[in-house]
Design a protein around this motif. Structure first.
Motif, short mmCIF file in Angstrom:
data_model
loop_
_atom_site.label_atom_id
_atom_site.label_comp_id
_atom_site.label_asym_id
_atom_site.label_seq_id
_atom_site.Cartn_x
_atom_site.Cartn_y
_atom_site.Cartn_z
N TYR A 54 35.19 -8.68 26.07
CA TYR A 54 35.38 -7.42 25.39
C TYR A 54 36.84 -7.28 24.81
N VAL A 55 36.89 -7.11 23.64
CA VAL A 55 37.86 -6.68 23.05
C VAL A 55 37.86 -5.59 22.11
N ASP A 71 42.11 -26.95 15.64
CA ASP A 71 42.50 -25.59 15.74
C ASP A 71 41.75 -25.06 17.13
N MET A 72 42.21 -23.81 17.36
CA MET A 72 41.62 -23.11 18.62
C MET A 72 41.45 -21.69 18.33
N MET A 73 40.55 -20.80 19.16
CA MET A 73 40.20 -19.53 19.07
C MET A 73 40.88 -18.86 20.20
N GLY A 74 41.83 -17.96 20.02
CA GLY A 74 42.35 -17.28 21.29
C GLY A 74 42.13 -15.98 21.35
N PHE A 75 42.28 -15.02 22.42
CA PHE A 75 41.99 -13.70 22.46
C PHE A 75 43.31 -13.15 23.21
N VAL A 76 43.78 -12.04 22.72
CA VAL A 76 45.14 -11.36 23.28
C VAL A 76 44.68 -9.83 23.45
N GLU A 77 45.72 -9.35 24.26
CA GLU A 77 45.35 -7.87 24.57
C GLU A 77 46.08 -7.22 23.36
N SER A 105 38.46 -13.19 36.25
CA SER A 105 38.17 -12.28 35.42
C SER A 105 39.67 -11.68 34.92
N TYR A 106 39.45 -10.69 33.92
CA TYR A 106 40.68 -10.03 33.45
C TYR A 106 40.28 -8.69 32.97
N ASP A 107 41.15 -7.81 33.30
CA ASP A 107 40.61 -6.38 32.88
C ASP A 107 42.23 -5.54 32.37
N SER A 108 42.07 -5.16 31.37
CA SER A 108 43.01 -4.17 30.79
C SER A 108 42.34 -3.31 29.68
N GLU A 109 43.22 -2.23 29.42
CA GLU A 109 42.58 -1.37 28.48
C GLU A 109 42.04 -1.87 27.11
N THR A 110 42.56 -3.02 26.65
CA THR A 110 42.02 -3.48 25.36
C THR A 110 41.31 -4.86 25.53
N LEU A 122 45.16 -15.17 34.14
CA LEU A 122 44.91 -14.02 34.80
C LEU A 122 45.87 -12.87 34.38
N HIS A 123 45.33 -11.52 34.75
CA HIS A 123 46.12 -10.33 34.35
C HIS A 123 47.35 -10.32 35.09
N GLY A 124 48.58 -10.08 34.34
CA GLY A 124 49.69 -10.09 34.92
C GLY A 124 50.40 -11.35 35.08
#
Length: 283
Positions: free
Chosen positions: A61-62, A277-283, A35-40, A259-261
């Motif tokens: 979630y983004v 191509d690829m689909m990515g998700f960033v903070e 899992s990954y958890d940040s504000e964004t 992973l976060h961090g």
């Protein structure tokens, strides 16, 4: 012996009834992978079995989709790229999956309504509209667009839209595959279950939008394979999505996470075939 056979038959009937009640699928959660958890940005990756097939289920979630959903591509009309290499081209990516279907020497088929010949499309994605970083790379006049766009208000799915109408929305990115890969939208099942491709047991990469900020990614693995019918029954039955779209699967399937961090992306599954191509998700 008769009692054993009767008991076995009863269990089979109960299983069949449970499958029917669930809309044609059974889902068995096996483990929580990461899992990954940040504000964004938040994601969780669970491992389970959808019917007989091991799957990775990602709930994502983004907070700002237009900013946080990214695309990495191979050189236009020149060659494909390894999934891990393309994923590294997305700075700060926390989660990456494979994207569009494509045309190449190995996969030369193009839709009948595309102008020209196969070679005109080698090492480019499928789809009558292609936009990369806001630049229009392809617009096939009169060829309806079936696929995804990233726009200022987030990720959208188009079903047979006129290319000029798509471009009028000023898309930032596009991802596309076969026409039949638009599976579900606004309560309407679009998948043609009689389509041979829909019933093929294969690796799958499927994305579903719940709302502008929340998405589901379903990655079906290859030991047994997953049909589009099974995947769609599950996603609609469990999550009530706004839309569902089938990205390229088969040997193109790839799921990477960070992973976060941490700084390094790790390949969770797939990545054996080069892709466009690829689909990515960033903070």
């Amino acid at each position: 012996m008769k009692r054993v056979l009767c008991l076995a038959l009863l269990l089979m009937l109960l299983c069949a009834a449970a499958l029917a009640e669930s809309g044609g699928y059974t889902w068995t959660l096996q483990s929580h992978a990461s899992s990954y958890d940040s504000e964004t940005l938040r994601y969780s990756i669970d491992v389970g079995k959808l019917n007989r097939t091991k799957c990775y289920l990602v709930q994502l979630y983004v907070s700002e989709p237009a900013r946080q959903i990214k695309k990495a591509t191979a050189p236009w009309h020149k060659k494909l790229g390894k999934s891990e290499d393309l994923a590294k081209k997305i700075p700060g990516a926390a989660l990456v999956v494979n994207g569009s279907g494509y045309v190449s020497r190995l996969y030369p088929e193009i839709p009948e309504n595309y102008p020209g010949v196969s070679e005109d499309y080698w090492y480019t994605p499928l789809g009558s509209v292609t936009v990369i970083g806001g630049e229009v790379m392809r617009c096939l006049e009169g060829v309806p667009y079936y696929g995804l766009t990233l726009e200022e208000d987030g990720l959208h799915m188009y079903v047979g839209e006129d290319p000029q109408a798509v471009l009028a929305r000023h898309p930032i990115e596009t991802w596309s595959f076969y026409e039949g890969c638009t599976l579900y939208q606004d309560g309407v099942r679009l998948l043609d279950d009689s389509w041979d491709f829909a019933q093929k047991l294969a690796n799958r990469t499927i994305i579903a939008r719940l709302d502008a900020n929340n998405y589901i990614l379903l990655i079906g693995t290859s030991k047994h394979g997953l049909t589009l019918t099974e995947a769609l029954d599950f996603l609609v039955g469990e999550f009530d999505p706004e839309w569902v779209y089938n990205l390229d699967g088969g040997t193109s399937t790839a799921l990477l996470r960070r992973l976060h961090g941490k700084k390094t992306l790790k390949l969770i599954y797939g990545g054996t075939q080069s892709v466009f191509d690829m689909m990515g998700f960033v903070e």
